[in-house]
Write a protein that holds these residues in place. Structure first.
Motif, short mmCIF file in Angstrom:
data_model
loop_
_atom_site.label_atom_id
_atom_site.label_comp_id
_atom_site.label_asym_id
_atom_site.label_seq_id
_atom_site.Cartn_x
_atom_site.Cartn_y
_atom_site.Cartn_z
N HIS A 222 1.56 7.98 -7.81
CA HIS A 222 2.17 7.76 -9.11
C HIS A 222 2.32 6.26 -9.32
N GLU A 223 2.75 5.87 -10.50
CA GLU A 223 2.75 4.46 -10.88
C GLU A 223 3.62 3.59 -9.98
N ASP A 224 4.68 4.15 -9.44
CA ASP A 224 5.60 3.37 -8.60
C ASP A 224 5.37 3.61 -7.11
N ALA A 225 4.21 4.13 -6.75
CA ALA A 225 3.93 4.47 -5.35
C ALA A 225 3.48 3.25 -4.56
N TRP A 226 4.03 3.11 -3.36
CA TRP A 226 3.67 2.03 -2.44
C TRP A 226 3.03 2.62 -1.19
N PHE A 227 2.10 1.87 -0.60
CA PHE A 227 1.57 2.28 0.71
C PHE A 227 1.33 1.04 1.56
N GLY A 228 1.37 1.23 2.87
CA GLY A 228 1.22 0.10 3.79
C GLY A 228 1.72 0.48 5.17
N HIS A 229 2.27 -0.50 5.92
CA HIS A 229 2.75 -0.18 7.26
C HIS A 229 3.65 -1.29 7.79
N GLY A 230 4.45 -0.92 8.78
CA GLY A 230 5.29 -1.87 9.47
C GLY A 230 4.89 -2.00 10.92
N GLY A 231 5.52 -2.95 11.61
CA GLY A 231 5.25 -3.17 13.02
C GLY A 231 6.55 -3.25 13.81
N ALA A 232 6.46 -3.00 15.12
CA ALA A 232 7.64 -2.87 15.97
C ALA A 232 8.51 -4.12 16.01
N TRP A 233 7.92 -5.29 15.84
CA TRP A 233 8.73 -6.51 15.93
C TRP A 233 9.29 -6.93 14.56
N GLY A 234 9.30 -6.00 13.61
CA GLY A 234 9.97 -6.24 12.34
C GLY A 234 9.08 -6.60 11.17
N THR A 235 7.76 -6.64 11.39
CA THR A 235 6.85 -6.97 10.29
C THR A 235 6.67 -5.78 9.36
N ASN A 236 6.28 -6.07 8.12
CA ASN A 236 6.03 -4.98 7.17
C ASN A 236 5.26 -5.52 5.98
N CYS A 237 4.35 -4.70 5.44
CA CYS A 237 3.70 -5.04 4.18
C CYS A 237 3.39 -3.76 3.43
N MET A 238 3.77 -3.73 2.15
CA MET A 238 3.53 -2.59 1.29
C MET A 238 2.89 -3.08 -0.01
N VAL A 239 2.00 -2.27 -0.56
CA VAL A 239 1.33 -2.64 -1.80
C VAL A 239 1.38 -1.49 -2.80
N ASN A 240 1.34 -1.85 -4.07
CA ASN A 240 1.25 -0.89 -5.17
C ASN A 240 0.00 -1.25 -5.96
N TRP A 241 -1.03 -0.40 -5.86
CA TRP A 241 -2.30 -0.75 -6.51
C TRP A 241 -2.23 -0.57 -8.02
N HIS A 242 -1.35 0.30 -8.51
CA HIS A 242 -1.22 0.51 -9.95
C HIS A 242 -0.75 -0.76 -10.66
N LYS A 243 0.25 -1.41 -10.08
CA LYS A 243 0.87 -2.58 -10.71
C LYS A 243 0.41 -3.90 -10.10
N LYS A 244 -0.50 -3.82 -9.12
CA LYS A 244 -0.98 -5.02 -8.41
C LYS A 244 0.21 -5.81 -7.86
N GLN A 245 1.01 -5.12 -7.06
CA GLN A 245 2.18 -5.73 -6.44
C GLN A 245 2.10 -5.63 -4.92
N LEU A 246 2.73 -6.61 -4.27
CA LEU A 246 2.72 -6.67 -2.81
C LEU A 246 4.02 -7.30 -2.33
N LYS A 247 4.55 -6.78 -1.24
CA LYS A 247 5.71 -7.41 -0.60
C LYS A 247 5.49 -7.43 0.91
N MET A 248 5.56 -8.63 1.48
CA MET A 248 5.27 -8.83 2.90
C MET A 248 6.46 -9.48 3.58
N TRP A 249 6.75 -9.03 4.79
CA TRP A 249 7.85 -9.57 5.57
C TRP A 249 7.36 -9.79 7.00
#
Length: 415
Positions: free
Chosen positions: A345-372
């Motif tokens: 759906h329009e607000d759906a995110w997909f991605g993955h995290g890592g054991a040492w606290g990393t994470n990245c998720m993207v939303n292809w509908h809105k061309k959004q990304l958040k990385m930590w």
């Protein structure tokens, strides 16, 4: 004849210019916002957070926050080109290699794993264990490629061959992927394939072993050839160089109200990091940088096309088997090595995290990304909620992305 030759030369020049434009890196507009820095600065000032990288991206506009230190003792600032262990974020890279072979017709997700790895023809389910004695029964369900990639195959977190002792204390550095698969096939599984979910590095490694059989290449070499090199991820590999390791992001454990404590290594990530005792693992193990990781996740966000214009996967491949769950609907969301929504759906995110606290998720509908990016050796992460709120503020802004260059062409387009 001369006119024909001149015309051919003109066409060649035009084609070259087109290719140059097509492979040019897309320009990103600076958002001029500091949402992440504002919430993180107090934690850095107190020393509770040694350093971190936060990136918010919205359709050509990006907020990049590199705050604090990669090494507190040396006062070495954290940077986008510092290597770090991304741990389980490696799983998504395996998912992409499987997806490539699916769209090429070389693998079906519903193929039995035994089609490629005959040792999986017969599996045994552990029914119970008492006083160290396990009761087993023969599995009746067929284990499929889909199941090993979305954690519904029944495999434990790690195969015994990758642990320094059978009780799971520490990591031996791994083992060749085909050996991991063979040991997993000869060990009990926890439930009938496809009837439950259990997060498992082992299942992802089995998927990588299938890639090796189908391609005739080591999985990591296939990954490099088909994903890392085309995207320009030159700093990403299972064996970081000594030069890279001198500038790596160090591990720290959180201590409330006190400066974070430096940790030399983790049980599951033991020094030396780049010698012969380290084997490539698809479940976890890739070292990378923030700059490189952005290239991979933006490719997913752009439905298979890297920011350099190179297409890795077809749009429909990303939409159907990476950006949306491949599990039965009653088992939560997970696709091929990536956390994904049960329904798109329009607000759906997909991605993955890592054991040492990393994470990245993207939303292809809105061309959004958040990385930590942080290298956490344990402890509470009190800033997490505040970073989430900072992200919401960023994505709520009506940015003007008109000055961010769009692609002028796409090489290898196979939409």
């Amino acid at each position: 004849m001369k006119r024909v030759m001149r015309f051919a030369c003109v066409l060649a020049i035009v084609a070259a210019l087109f290719c140059q434009a097509a492979t040019a890196q897309r320009k990103v507009k600076d958002s001029k916002t500091t949402y992440a820095q504002e919430v993180l600065q107090p934690y850095v000032d107190s020393g509770e957070l040694p350093g971190a990288i936060s990136i918010f991206y919205k359709d050509g506009v990006q907020e990049t926050c590199c705050i604090g230190y990669a090494d507190v003792e040396q006062k070495r600032p954290i940077r986008l080109d510092n290597v770090f262990m991304q741990c389980s974020q490696t799983k998504g890279f395996c998912g992409v290699t499987i997806a490539k072979l699916v769209e090429e017709g070389k693998i079906s997700l519903d193929d039995p794993v035994s089609k490629y790895l005959p040792e999986f023809k017969e599996l045994w389910v552990q029914v119970s264990e008492k006083d160290g004695v396990k009761t087993l029964r023969k599995a009746t369900n067929t284990l499929t490629v889909r199941m090993v990639l979305n954690h519904t195959g029944g495999f434990p977190f790690e195969a015994s061959v990758k642990r320094s002792d059978v009780r799971g204390g520490g990591w031996s550095g791994g083992a060749p992927l085909r050996q991991v698969a063979a040991v997993a096939a000869g060990s009990p599984i926890m439930f009938e394939p496809g009837t439950g979910d259990m997060y498992s590095n082992t299942g992802i490694d089995i998927g990588a072993a299938i890639v090796e059989v189908v391609t005739g290449m080591k999985w990591e070499e296939y990954l490099k050839q088909e994903v890392l090199d085309p995207l320009g991820m030159t700093s990403t590999w299972f064996w970081p160089s000594d030069k890279q390791l001198k500038k790596k992001i160090e591990l720290y454990a959180y201590k409330q109200g006190e400066p974070a404590q430096w940790v030399e290594e983790m049980d599951w990530q033991q020094r030396p990091y780049n010698d012969a005792h380290v084997f490539a693992s698809a479940g976890a193990g890739l070292w990378t940088t923030a700059a490189d990781q952005l290239k991979f996740y933006k490719m997913l966000m752009n439905l298979g096309v890297g920011d350099n214009g190179v297409r890795i996967l077809k749009e429909e491949t990303v939409k159907s088997i990476l950006a949306c769950s491949t599990r039965p609907k009653n088992m939560g969301g997970y696709s091929l090595g990536l956390a994904a929504p049960v329904e798109d759906h329009e607000d759906a995110w997909f991605g993955h995290g890592g054991a040492w606290g990393t994470n990245c998720m993207v939303n292809w509908h809105k061309k959004q990304l958040k990385m930590w990016i942080v290298q956490s050796a344990g402890g509470h992460q009190p800033w997490s909620r505040e970073v989430d709120e900072a992200a919401k503020k960023f994505f709520a802004q009506p940015f003007d992305s008109s000055s961010a260059d769009a692609y002028t062409g796409r090489i290898g387009s196979n939409k």
